[in-house]
Design a protein around this motif. Structure first.
Motif, PDB file in Angstrom:
ATOM      1  N   THR A 202       8.985  35.352 113.139  1.00 52.22           N
ATOM      2  CA  THR A 202      10.053  34.401 113.443  1.00 52.22           C
ATOM      3  C   THR A 202       9.562  33.510 114.579  1.00 52.22           C
ATOM      4  OG1 THR A 202      11.689  36.062 112.827  1.00 52.22           O
ATOM      5  CG2 THR A 202      12.475  34.183 114.096  1.00 52.22           C
TER       6      THR A 202
ATOM      7  N   ALA B 126      15.012  21.956 116.537  1.00 56.15           N
ATOM      8  CA  ALA B 126      14.993  23.413 116.740  1.00 56.15           C
ATOM      9  C   ALA B 126      15.948  24.080 115.752  1.00 56.15           C
ATOM     10  CB  ALA B 126      15.389  23.742 118.170  1.00 56.15           C
ATOM     11  N   ILE B 127      15.526  25.175 115.194  1.00 61.62           N
ATOM     12  CA  ILE B 127      16.314  25.896 114.192  1.00 61.62           C
ATOM     13  C   ILE B 127      17.159  26.950 114.894  1.00 61.62           C
ATOM     14  CG2 ILE B 127      16.192  27.256 112.055  1.00 61.62           C
ATOM     15  CD1 ILE B 127      15.014  24.355 111.880  1.00 61.62           C
ATOM     16  N   PRO B 128      18.467  27.021 114.597  1.00 61.39           N
ATOM     17  CA  PRO B 128      19.318  28.029 115.246  1.00 61.39           C
ATOM     18  C   PRO B 128      18.799  29.442 114.993  1.00 61.39           C
ATOM     19  CG  PRO B 128      20.649  26.433 114.029  1.00 61.39           C
ATOM     20  CD  PRO B 128      19.225  26.153 113.676  1.00 61.39           C
ATOM     21  N   ALA B 129      19.016  30.319 115.987  1.00 59.69           N
ATOM     22  CA  ALA B 129      18.486  31.691 115.919  1.00 59.69           C
ATOM     23  C   ALA B 129      18.990  32.433 114.683  1.00 59.69           C
ATOM     24  CB  ALA B 129      18.871  32.448 117.186  1.00 59.69           C
ATOM     25  N   ASN B 130      20.266  32.223 114.315  1.00 61.22           N
ATOM     26  CA  ASN B 130      20.808  32.953 113.158  1.00 61.22           C
ATOM     27  C   ASN B 130      20.155  32.506 111.848  1.00 61.22           C
ATOM     28  OD1 ASN B 130      22.176  30.423 113.368  1.00 61.22           O
ATOM     29  ND2 ASN B 130      23.841  31.186 112.078  1.00 61.22           N
ATOM     30  N   VAL B 131      19.753  31.228 111.787  1.00 63.09           N
ATOM     31  CA  VAL B 131      19.073  30.715 110.583  1.00 63.09           C
ATOM     32  C   VAL B 131      17.651  31.286 110.524  1.00 63.09           C
ATOM     33  CG1 VAL B 131      18.259  28.640 109.371  1.00 63.09           C
ATOM     34  CG2 VAL B 131      20.467  28.614 110.576  1.00 63.09           C
ATOM     35  N   ARG B 132      16.986  31.320 111.664  1.00 68.12           N
ATOM     36  CA  ARG B 132      15.645  31.930 111.716  1.00 68.12           C
ATOM     37  C   ARG B 132      15.711  33.378 111.231  1.00 68.12           C
ATOM     38  NH1 ARG B 132      13.064  29.911 117.594  1.00 68.12           N
ATOM     39  NH2 ARG B 132      14.342  28.044 117.751  1.00 68.12           N
TER      40      ARG B 132
ATOM     41  N   GLY C 262      11.297  29.315 110.661  1.00 70.56           N
ATOM     42  CA  GLY C 262      12.082  28.720 111.738  1.00 70.56           C
ATOM     43  C   GLY C 262      11.316  27.783 112.638  1.00 70.56           C
TER      44      GLY C 262
ATOM     45  N   THR D   5      13.509  22.442 107.375  1.00 66.67           N
ATOM     46  CA  THR D   5      14.806  22.333 106.690  1.00 66.67           C
ATOM     47  C   THR D   5      14.949  23.469 105.676  1.00 66.67           C
ATOM     48  OG1 THR D   5      13.873  20.980 104.940  1.00 66.67           O
ATOM     49  CG2 THR D   5      14.740  19.810 106.876  1.00 66.67           C
TER      50      THR D   5
ATOM     51  N   SER E 111       9.050  31.526 117.788  1.00 65.02           N
ATOM     52  CA  SER E 111       9.667  31.529 119.123  1.00 65.02           C
ATOM     53  C   SER E 111       8.931  30.517 119.992  1.00 65.02           C
ATOM     54  CB  SER E 111       9.637  32.922 119.757  1.00 65.02           C
ATOM     55  OG  SER E 111       8.315  33.380 119.937  1.00 65.02           O
ATOM     56  N   GLU E 112       9.704  29.800 120.796  1.00 64.92           N
ATOM     57  CA  GLU E 112       9.147  28.750 121.642  1.00 64.92           C
ATOM     58  C   GLU E 112       8.234  29.371 122.707  1.00 64.92           C
ATOM     59  OE1 GLU E 112      12.206  28.932 120.613  1.00 64.92           O
ATOM     60  OE2 GLU E 112      12.670  26.996 119.699  1.00 64.92           O
TER      61      GLU E 112
END
Length: 443
Positions: free
Chosen positions: A336, A351-357, A308, A313, A338-339
């Protein structure tokens, strides 16, 4: 007779933190404190913090709450990485009395007066550029193995990482001091030492930002192999670009170093590695794994990987997944992304959506289970040496082979902290390997 004060410790994060907590605890004992378990009522609670993941930040508040529940009049001190990065944030947590940064934590006794509670947490935190001296430490008496710190800080500029901000520049212990600490540990009937640091492959840089290496990591390994009384030495995590073929070859023939490597990859995509500012490409990683397999086919190889990262991609992620799936590795530690404040990556686009991460993390954790199972199966029918731990877990005693296979056998207190030669017979329902004893107690 004066009542001795009781102090308890809680460590969040890495093996390095465990080694430093132990050293700080010994300072308290030298000053007349009695160390008790964190679950016990104490006059003072010291929490060694971590800032690597968002979760570690949340855990800190839970640990403080737990301490206050045990004794709401206890003095609470926060030290470590999170304390260096966000001292005011920690000081504002209800119940916290003292916050010490990177250089102050080893001088904690200087900041403690009468242990009376403060209305607001008191902060002593240096500019991280001042963290240019080295404090050696090791954990002892906490478990059957000791964590021996050999290096601190990091000069790398990985775009996702706060550790250089929390721990300062790369600097190392003197070789003579490492050997002295190893010798001291060997006298305590501890069978295994795990070498730890922030970037241990960079071992050899002196204090005060001296970039010259006094000794190399290989020289450190060679010297430690000569220390009498140590049964096992384990290298914790080492960067692929700093794990040289000479070190791998030495470990394969070593008296004490075990065939277990933990090598951070972070991504199997060269595009993402470049965005992360890692100092290698995936081809280097493949070379390291192939070299280990060539000279130690039975070695355990662990991998750190981040999912993530900004701009990762689906194609990048699948590149990582297939790269790891095809490689002969033994398990994964999956993080995972995290910023983190004050890192380059936090300002990156994509930024990758949380659900995708979360989905990518789940896929790689599943792959890790498969890899570990395949590795354990490859070891069945072989003879290995197990160091048994000291805990009775539901009627079983657990331990690890030299190549990091987790084994279990019915509880027998005489096995605790001993090395035993066993046959690995089958994998139990919980994933641990069952054994047959080949010999009685070896050590």
């Amino acid at each position: 007779m004066e009542n001795r004060k009781k102090v308890a410790f809680y460590t969040l994060g890495c093996k390095l933190n465990f080694s430093e907590t132990s050293t700080i605890a010994r300072n308290f004992q030298d000053e007349g404190f009695d160390r008790v378990d964190f679950e016990d009522v104490a006059d003072m609670y010291v929490i060694n913090t971590c800032s690597v993941t968002e979760n570690a930040d949340k855990q800190f508040k839970q640990v403080v709450k737990k301490a206050m529940k045990l004794n709401d009049k206890a003095f609470v001190a926060a030290v470590g990485c999170y304390a260096q990065l966000k001292p005011e944030e920690l000081a504002a947590v209800d119940g916290v009395d003292l916050v010490l940064g990177a250089t102050e934590k080893f001088k904690i006794m200087d900041y403690i007066n009468d242990l009376s509670k403060n209305d607001m947490g008191e902060v002593h935190s240096c500019e991280i550029s001042e963290a240019d001296f080295y404090v050696g430490s090791y954990s002892i008496g906490d478990r059957t193995r000791a964590f021996l710190k050999v290096q601190d800080g990091c000069d790398y500029k990985c775009t996702y990482c706060t550790i250089p901000l929390a721990r300062g520049i790369s600097r190392s212990d003197e070789l003579e001091n490492v050997l002295k600490n190893a010798y001291d540990i060997s006298k305590q009937n501890i069978k295994e030492i795990v070498l730890t640091g922030v970037n241990i492959g960079d071992y050899g840089k002196g204090e005060f930002g001296n970039k010259k290496h006094e000794h190399t990591f290989l020289e450190l390994v060679q010297a430690l192999d000569e220390v009498e009384g140590i049964e096992r030495l384990r290298i914790s995590s080492i960067e692929p670009n700093l794990l040289k073929n000479e070190t791998i070859e030495f470990v394969s023939k070593s008296r004490t170093f075990v065939p277990h490597f933990h090598i951070p990859l972070q991504s199997g995509s060269n595009d993402i590695l470049k965005a992360m500012k890692r100092r290698y490409q995936r081809e280097v990683y493949t070379e390291r794994v192939n070299k280990i397999r060539e000279v130690m086919p039975h070695a355990c190889i662990g991998v750190d990987v981040i999912v993530g990262f900004p701009g990762e991609t689906d194609e990048h992620f699948l590149e990582t997944y297939h790269f790891l799936n095809e490689m002969d590795i033994s398990y994964l530690h999956v993080f995972t992304y995290s910023e983190r404040d004050n890192t380059e990556a936090a300002a990156m686009e994509g930024a990758i959506p949380a659900n995708v991460r979360a989905k990518r993390s789940k896929m790689l954790r599943g792959l890790s289970v498969k890899k570990r199972r395949a590795f354990y199966e490859s070891q069945l029918g072989t003879k290995r040496t197990v160091l048994f731990e000291c805990e009775n877990k539901e009627g079983y005693i657990h331990g690890f082979t030299e190549n990091y296979v987790k084994v279990k056998t019915p509880w027998n207190p005489e096995l605790a902290n001993t090395l035993q030669l066993v046959n690995l017979t089958h994998i139990d329902e919980d994933g641990a390997v069952r054994t047959e004893f080949v010999e009685t107690v070896m050590a």
